[in-house]
Design a protein around this motif. Structure first.
Motif, mmCIF file in Angstrom:
data_model
loop_
_atom_site.group_PDB
_atom_site.id
_atom_site.type_symbol
_atom_site.label_atom_id
_atom_site.label_comp_id
_atom_site.label_asym_id
_atom_site.label_seq_id
_atom_site.Cartn_x
_atom_site.Cartn_y
_atom_site.Cartn_z
ATOM 1 N N UNK B 390 0.852 -1.184 0.000
ATOM 2 C CA UNK B 390 0.000 0.000 0.000
ATOM 3 C C UNK B 390 0.883 1.227 0.000
ATOM 4 N N UNK B 391 0.665 2.156 -0.919
ATOM 5 C CA UNK B 391 1.462 3.391 -0.963
ATOM 6 C C UNK B 391 0.755 4.456 -0.149
ATOM 7 N N UNK B 515 2.516 0.758 10.920
ATOM 8 C CA UNK B 515 1.459 1.287 11.792
ATOM 9 C C UNK B 515 0.203 1.629 10.974
ATOM 10 N N UNK B 516 0.399 2.290 9.833
ATOM 11 C CA UNK B 516 -0.741 2.709 9.010
ATOM 12 C C UNK B 516 -1.494 1.488 8.475
ATOM 13 N N UNK B 517 -0.732 0.477 8.055
ATOM 14 C CA UNK B 517 -1.349 -0.764 7.557
ATOM 15 C C UNK B 517 -2.161 -1.445 8.643
ATOM 16 N N UNK B 520 -5.315 0.336 9.297
ATOM 17 C CA UNK B 520 -6.238 0.107 8.193
ATOM 18 C C UNK B 520 -6.889 -1.268 8.331
ATOM 19 N N UNK B 521 -6.070 -2.288 8.636
ATOM 20 C CA UNK B 521 -6.593 -3.649 8.813
ATOM 21 C C UNK B 521 -7.620 -3.678 9.931
ATOM 22 N N UNK B 524 -10.745 -2.142 8.841
ATOM 23 C CA UNK B 524 -11.406 -3.089 7.942
ATOM 24 C C UNK B 524 -12.153 -4.156 8.716
ATOM 25 N N UNK B 525 -11.471 -4.732 9.714
ATOM 26 C CA UNK B 525 -12.102 -5.771 10.541
ATOM 27 C C UNK B 525 -13.362 -5.236 11.211
ATOM 28 N N UNK B 526 -13.243 -4.030 11.754
ATOM 29 C CA UNK B 526 -14.381 -3.439 12.464
ATOM 30 C C UNK B 526 -15.561 -3.279 11.513
#
Lengths: 529, 529
Positions: B390-391, B515-517, B520-521, B524-526
């Motif tokens: 992911x950029x 940290x950003x990934x 984000x994950x 996403x899970x939430x």
């Protein structure tokens, strides 16, 4: 040799510590240190595992050791090969060490599941390998891997493996608690049973997974073992190995079983600090015997009682392991060490300078300086305190620029240094470099070379960075230690700052000034002679 | 209650650790935590010693504890006072705890030199104090200070002190190795002798000055003790106290002596981490049972065997103490380690990607990268190989300037960072800093914060620099490892370059991207739930 043989595995098992990676030079320095404190065996590495270990054995073969026998580690031959064709056995021979440690399986479960061999085949592998190496005139330490698990699971086979090694001619049979899962009562009982059968050639190698590696090692000796294996500071994978810095004083001061001279025992803290610096792992202050807190006393009454009668609150005399009592009311740390060091400069007769020096060293130590591996900076500090400082140059300023353009570009680094030499001339010099310290080094030498051509002899050996208060993240204070060499000497220098570049600069300048002073002294001596 | 009573002294003896200072709230939180994992006694503090401890007892008296008995600590009455007039005894009563621990002298040397009382007076002080407190309906744990030293020096008096406490009505007689100087065989013999005389009311309290506190505690239980004292993580002055996080699993998993439920034992690592956070002392990774390295496996062959049969290389199941197996990547690691590690990413079914990953990891390891303490960088590498990169931002360039003007000036450090965020905007941001890495960190965050406010949660924990080829001096290649934390996790990242700034930059960027990934994950899970 003393009652109990000390076998150090810092360079093999200790090198398995997560995050630790010794260079060949590191390994050599540690081996020399271990030799100097009277360790009997220094296990250098796994002969076949990688090029670095073989490079170490090659270098070490050319060195003289006062006392220690360098030992190469390897496995018994493979089930499918004749011993003379086994590459691991060949690697042990190629290491050209006076002793080897041969590890073999004791646990029938491992013989079946890992080796996929019969128990009889395992015995043959052990006997063949030991016999072959003994026939080459090498001392063989036999390491019985997973011995305690093997003994519990199949006593007959475990004992038969020791018999095979003994019949092959092994000089020592070492019972290894490889998974570290044994508790002290088991070690006592099993070691005693083995000693009863095999007599006084038994050793112990323990891991700390139950938190009992030290107690287990001492218990093994009480049960008749005469050879103990461990690592400095208990380095090793998982929870580590038995810590020789705890095993040795326990044997010597608690059991009265000698494993080193009293003089060497007094260097225990020094050994511990040295290895922790080389491994770039801060020494845990709470480490028994050698830690900074090991003999620290808190609370007025307590301190008062210690003053009245030392034995009431101290289980041993701190000096016997090179440590010292710290009374936390007065932050008087390092005094004994400092006194001992200052003696080298014949200053002890001048109480005024001694006092000043002690205060200054304590101030610097509180700021994070450490002089254990920075004798060069220490020498300069003493000269400064004596008013014997020499100004070879004065720094007017420096600037370092690191610039990166685009994600995949290498950054460009450029340093400018402006100095004034005693003749009064200002020198401005610039240099590119692979990194900021390299560029500063280049620029400083560029400015000085014309005046001090001796600097061409000198190069920087090692460069170490240690964060002192890691809780502060990237704003933490760092200590930089630089090791420099010329044709005759190796010297360490130190710098401390919140700024990595400033700390590096301090250490860099000290290393150059020390070199210039050293050359001047030599020239002076030559003139007199 | 189970077979063996667990008595925790983290809030008293543990609070003596150099550099530790618990607030009343800290103490309360730790007490609740200890209660929740089923510790039997929580020693809250020295009743008379200070206001903080009394404030704790006051607060705690209003709380309900599920299981733990809060215990106040104090001394036997003074020689010159009647027990009902003794302020220390009054303070223990004022603490209003269901149990008290009364400490008395066992060592004749201390009675004479510290108390300056007769041996008979000492016995009366013990009996009076215990009897008085028992008459108030309080459970009394009697701590026999310096018992082992006393026993060795004057067996009769040491035993007489226990008799006095027992006759006074003490519920437990705790043998204290106060100076921590005893070795396991002594603890075994002396505890057995005491148990023979007094039966099943004996406890043990050990310090770690010989490195044997855990082994000594377990040996005391084997000799008949039914009550063990210690602290979480072995906190305590000098070399610390017996670590309950090692004592409990040893008792339960090695001796089969129950001291807590299996369910609570599985919270052991959580307990250890919790207290280390409260004490602001990083948990030593090498701590047996609970440390991050306790079940970490390194080395190809070894890892291969662990995969085949877990019991071959693990002395207990890591889950039983709430820990986990970790397979490490290292220079000694072969294909097997990497394969096992990749399984966590479900990649083993794709041989093409596996092969690519292995080749890439080997290439990076040859360049000097190490992933064993850089799980964050490893995860990013795997994502990159999978094309799942992911950029979050693109680096256009950075510049760092360190400038020093004059020998005694502190250098100024300034960093400029130019990045492009996916929206297409260019961000130029500048920051000063204590050093180049701190300044770069500041500038990068300055540019990113507006887009990724989650970065405010994150801070850098540790920063390590290692020279990989020291022979090259200041031009050597360096490896930088950064440890970062947020409220939930700790992750390591790595960078390698000849340029210290570039290596630091790589590790810094990885730590932020990871940290950003991660955030984000989680988002996403939430969303799915």
């Amino acid at each position: 040799m003393f009652d109990i043989a000390l076998y150090d595995s810092t360079l093999r098992d200790g090198a398995q510590t997560e995050g630790v990676s010794f260079s060949v030079d590191d390994k050599l320095s540690i081996a020399m240190m271990l030799d100097s404190v009277g360790v009997d065996y220094v296990e250098g590495g796994f002969a076949i595992s990688n090029e670095k270990d073989m490079a170490f054995f090659k270098t070490v073969a050319e060195r003289k050791f006062r006392h220690a026998r360098i030992t190469a580690f390897g496995s018994t031959r493979r089930a499918s090969l004749k011993v003379e064709n086994d590459p691991g056995v060949a690697a042990m021979l190629a290491a050209r060490t006076p002793a080897v440690a041969v590890v073999g399986k004791s646990w029938d479960l491992h013989v079946r599941d890992v080796l996929r061999a019969s128990l009889d085949a395992n015995l043959a592998m052990i006997a063949d390998t030991v016999r072959y190496l003994k026939a080459k005139g090498i001392e063989v330490v036999y390491d019985a891997e997973h011995f305690f698990d093997g003994y519990r699971n199949n006593l007959d086979h475990a004992m038969a493996t020791l018999r095979a090694a003994k019949d092959g001619g092994a000089d020592a049979l070492v019972l290894c608690d490889t998974n570290g899962g044994s508790i002290t009562s088991e070690v006592t009982a099993i070691t005693a049973a083995v000693v009863k059968e095999f007599g006084g050639c038994i050793g112990f190698h323990g891991h700390n997974d139950t938190g009992m590696a030290v107690a287990n090692t001492v218990a093994a000796v009480q049960a008749g073992a005469v050879h103990v294996q461990g690592t400095v500071n208990g380095m090793g994978e998982r929870a580590g190995n038995a810590d020789l810095c705890q095993v040795a004083p326990n044997l010597q001061l608690k059991l009265g079983r000698r494993c080193m001279s009293d003089e060497n025992l007094r260097r225990l803290r020094e050994l511990s600090l040295y290895v922790s610096e080389m491994a770039n792992m801060p020494l845990d202050d709470t480490r028994p015997y050698v830690g900074r807190h090991a003999f620290a006393h808190k609370g007025g009454l307590h301190v008062d009682a210690v003053q009245k009668n030392k034995t009431t609150y101290e289980h041993i005399a701190p000096e016997s392991v090179g440590n010292e009592r710290r009374l936390l009311l007065s932050e008087l740390s390092g005094k004994a060490t400092v006194l001992a060091k200052m003696e080298e400069y014949d200053l002890t007769h001048d109480p005024e300078i001694m006092k000043k020096a002690l205060a200054e060293i304590q101030r610097l130590e509180n700021e994070g300086y450490q002089f254990e591996s920075a004798e060069g900076s220490f020498a300069l500090l003493v000269k400064r305190l004596l008013g014997r400082e020499r100004k070879f140059f004065e720094l007017m300023g420096f600037r370092v620029i690191v610039e990166k353009r685009g994600h995949n570009e290498q950054p460009l680094t450029e340093a400018t240094v402006k100095i004034r030499v005693p003749a009064g001339e200002e020198q401005l010099s610039a240099s590119e470099g692979d990194g900021p310290v390299n560029a500063l080094d280049g620029a400083l030498r560029g400015a000085l070379n014309r005046f001090y051509p001796g600097l061409n002899d000198m190069h920087l050996g090692d460069y170490k960075v240690r964060v002192i208060n890691p809780a502060a993240g990237t704003a933490a204070r760092v200590r930089v230690v630089i090791e420099s060499r010329d044709m005759n000497d190796v010297w360490g220098t130190v710098g401390v700052s919140e700024n990595l570049i400033e700390a590096s600069w301090q250490a860099l300048v000290d290393s150059i000034v020390y070199k210039l002073l050293k050359d001047e002294d030599r020239a002076g001596d030559a003139g007199v002679a």
